[in-house]
Design a protein around this motif. Sequence first.
Motif, PDB file in Angstrom:
ATOM      1  N   GLY A  55       1.153  -0.961  -0.081  1.00  0.00           N
ATOM      2  CA  GLY A  55      -0.184  -0.198   0.230  1.00  0.00           C
ATOM      3  C   GLY A  55       0.879   1.155  -0.531  1.00  0.00           C
ATOM      4  N   THR A  56       2.185   0.884   0.761  1.00  0.00           N
ATOM      5  CA  THR A  56       2.632   1.897   0.899  1.00  0.00           C
ATOM      6  C   THR A  56       3.477   2.673  -0.585  1.00  0.00           C
ATOM      7  N   THR A 107       0.510   5.894  -1.498  1.00  0.00           N
ATOM      8  CA  THR A 107       1.409   6.848  -1.925  1.00  0.00           C
ATOM      9  C   THR A 107       0.640   7.353  -3.118  1.00  0.00           C
ATOM     10  N   PRO A 108      -0.183   8.679  -3.941  1.00  0.00           N
ATOM     11  CA  PRO A 108      -1.029   8.636  -5.374  1.00  0.00           C
ATOM     12  C   PRO A 108       0.771   8.397  -6.101  1.00  0.00           C
ATOM     13  N   VAL A 109       0.560   7.405  -8.013  1.00  0.00           N
ATOM     14  CA  VAL A 109       1.269   8.083  -8.401  1.00  0.00           C
ATOM     15  C   VAL A 109       1.046   8.466  -9.460  1.00  0.00           C
ATOM     16  N   ASN A 162     -14.511  10.933 -10.756  1.00  0.00           N
ATOM     17  CA  ASN A 162     -14.287  11.363  -9.547  1.00  0.00           C
ATOM     18  C   ASN A 162     -12.720  10.424  -9.622  1.00  0.00           C
ATOM     19  N   LYS A 163     -12.059  11.479  -9.551  1.00  0.00           N
ATOM     20  CA  LYS A 163     -10.534  10.970  -9.929  1.00  0.00           C
ATOM     21  C   LYS A 163      -9.727  10.363  -8.644  1.00  0.00           C
ATOM     22  N   GLU A 164     -10.072  11.015  -6.960  1.00  0.00           N
ATOM     23  CA  GLU A 164     -10.098   9.787  -6.303  1.00  0.00           C
ATOM     24  C   GLU A 164     -10.433   8.723  -6.307  1.00  0.00           C
ATOM     25  N   HIS A 165     -11.705   8.251  -6.703  1.00  0.00           N
ATOM     26  CA  HIS A 165     -12.892   6.812  -6.226  1.00  0.00           C
ATOM     27  C   HIS A 165     -11.449   6.201  -7.709  1.00  0.00           C
ATOM     28  N   ASP A 166     -11.642   6.601  -8.290  1.00  0.00           N
ATOM     29  CA  ASP A 166     -10.879   6.237  -9.424  1.00  0.00           C
ATOM     30  C   ASP A 166      -9.454   5.511  -9.308  1.00  0.00           C
ATOM     31  N   ASP A 167      -8.024   6.294  -8.998  1.00  0.00           N
ATOM     32  CA  ASP A 167      -7.307   6.024  -8.893  1.00  0.00           C
ATOM     33  C   ASP A 167      -7.478   4.294  -7.809  1.00  0.00           C
ATOM     34  N   GLU A 168      -8.062   4.856  -6.670  1.00  0.00           N
ATOM     35  CA  GLU A 168      -8.437   3.993  -4.930  1.00  0.00           C
ATOM     36  C   GLU A 168      -8.400   2.357  -5.647  1.00  0.00           C
ATOM     37  N   LEU A 179      -8.247   1.854  -9.329  1.00  0.00           N
ATOM     38  CA  LEU A 179      -6.918   0.882 -10.185  1.00  0.00           C
ATOM     39  C   LEU A 179      -5.550   0.934  -9.605  1.00  0.00           C
ATOM     40  N   ASN A 180      -5.656   1.386  -8.145  1.00  0.00           N
ATOM     41  CA  ASN A 180      -4.272   0.801  -7.048  1.00  0.00           C
ATOM     42  C   ASN A 180      -4.457  -0.650  -6.973  1.00  0.00           C
ATOM     43  N   THR A 181      -5.742  -0.291  -6.341  1.00  0.00           N
ATOM     44  CA  THR A 181      -5.860  -1.674  -5.674  1.00  0.00           C
ATOM     45  C   THR A 181      -6.174  -2.762  -6.268  1.00  0.00           C
ATOM     46  N   TYR A 182      -6.661  -2.533  -7.782  1.00  0.00           N
ATOM     47  CA  TYR A 182      -5.914  -3.895  -8.620  1.00  0.00           C
ATOM     48  C   TYR A 182      -4.768  -4.423  -9.001  1.00  0.00           C
TER      49      TYR A 182
END
Length: 542
Positions: A17-18, A23-25, A360-366, A368-371
């Motif tokens: 997760g870090t 840490t947003p890419v 919603n960028k924050e929602h989408d980023d999360e 995609l990150n998890t995936y």
Amino acid sequence: MASRLQSPLRLVARQAGTILARTPVWNRPVTWATRVAFSTNAHHFFAAPHGKVAFTAGKYPHIERNKDFKMLSEEDVTYFKSILAPSSITQDSEDLETFNIDWLNKYRGQSKLVLKPSSTEQVSKILKYCNDHKLAVVPQGGNTGLVGGGVPVFDEIVVSMSNMNTVRSFDSVSGALVCDAGCILEVLDKYLEERGYLMPLDLGAKGSCHIGGNVSTNAGGLRLLRYGSLHGTVLGLEVVLPDGTVLDNLSTLRKDNTGYDLKQLFIGAEGTLGMVTGVSILAPKRPKAINVALLGLDTFDQVQAAFMRSKNELSEILSAFEFWDKAAIKLVKEHLVAGANDPLESLHNFYVLIETSGSNKEHDDEKLNTYLESLMVDEVIQDGVVAQDTTQIQNLWAIREGIPEACSKAGAVYKYDISMPVPVLYQAVEDMRARLVQSDAYGDGKLFTSVIGYGHVGDGNLHLNVAAEEFTAEATGLIEPFIFEWTAGHSGSISAEHGLGISKNNFLHYSKSASMIELMKRFKKMLDPNGIMNPYKYLPDK
């Protein structure tokens, strides 16, 4: 450069997760940008002299000019000059070649006249006159087709839609766009971008192709996974029948349950039943947040696993899931500037490009990150990067959209657009390559130089490209009908989105039953009794 995903071991060591989740890419907001389209003005790619392109009639000797069709006369030209401006009529032999030859330099007609109407009324007059005098006609859009459907075979009159390129109306509430058939796809998308919408269709040839041609070939493209096919997004059509009758069905309604849905007859009919002059299409809202990731994988099983997970974990924001193989990226690196944009450190057997789009960028980023995190931890993917800005988005898409051009630069390319169940998608590439190897026709100094596969995993659409030294009967015989028999044997379609044209019409029986083909012929005979609309194509002539 694009933000790199970490190796599985390092990712786990740093508690995953870090790196991806906490840490947003993406350092800057990503907004929707017009992608780099390497096939813009696609028919200008090749500099081979037109005289070296053999006539289609010579390549298909079994096709004979219909003796019922009248030869063009000065009297006919005089009539057309009475309804069209001088600049809308082309007779110069050099200028005619642009309309007689397809962009692949594979098909070449012998038309002596190109007409460019600027209104539906003019199209009506042209077709009525041609029908009354039995003059054959070929409707033509941007001439970016791949199956020879948009160019003449003999001396048919080309009716180009290039002068009919006006947006007629746009409803900013419903998203219903009404436009002329000659509007260029990319121009329409930019028009909608200014209003917060986008075209539901996206093609590599968007800088040249016309929306009327897209409709007439039922083009699929890169956004079908998210927005569906034109059979669903087209709300209405304006079509001129061969006898000049205008079918005005430019409805902007999403629900209309009155009578037969006649527009569906003309979507994918390739101009054989009538000429599309106007299109009403539903445009979706333009996403506010776009993310693109490029992944490297070892096997096609891993490609499938990544796709299945994307449907589960990205679901409503998933807008594209494209793949290509090692042979494809090698050609892009060898022939195109886009190859220098490959951000992965080493070659992989398979590549996947994933795009998400949402509000919603924050929602989408999360999401995609998890995936992506789960794919790395489970070793489904070996490497990957995520675009951090619009330039990087364009660069990643440029690799995918540059593949057709790179293939074409490798020689004479046999292009097959087939669909089948996803589990056997890449088997078509492997079996084709094995056939050519067994025939001692593949490799350095041989008849064929490469076999590559790429396409849309989301809808089971494979683009199989076989590069040869030149187009020959021997080369064709090694590929056809093998590839069509293979496709039929795996419950697939011999044409997923490019149409039939002259290259596949006689193989239609591999995808449609005899009773269905007979009904198609009856429709053709009823609407075009003289057979003047785009003859020698689409339906079997044998």
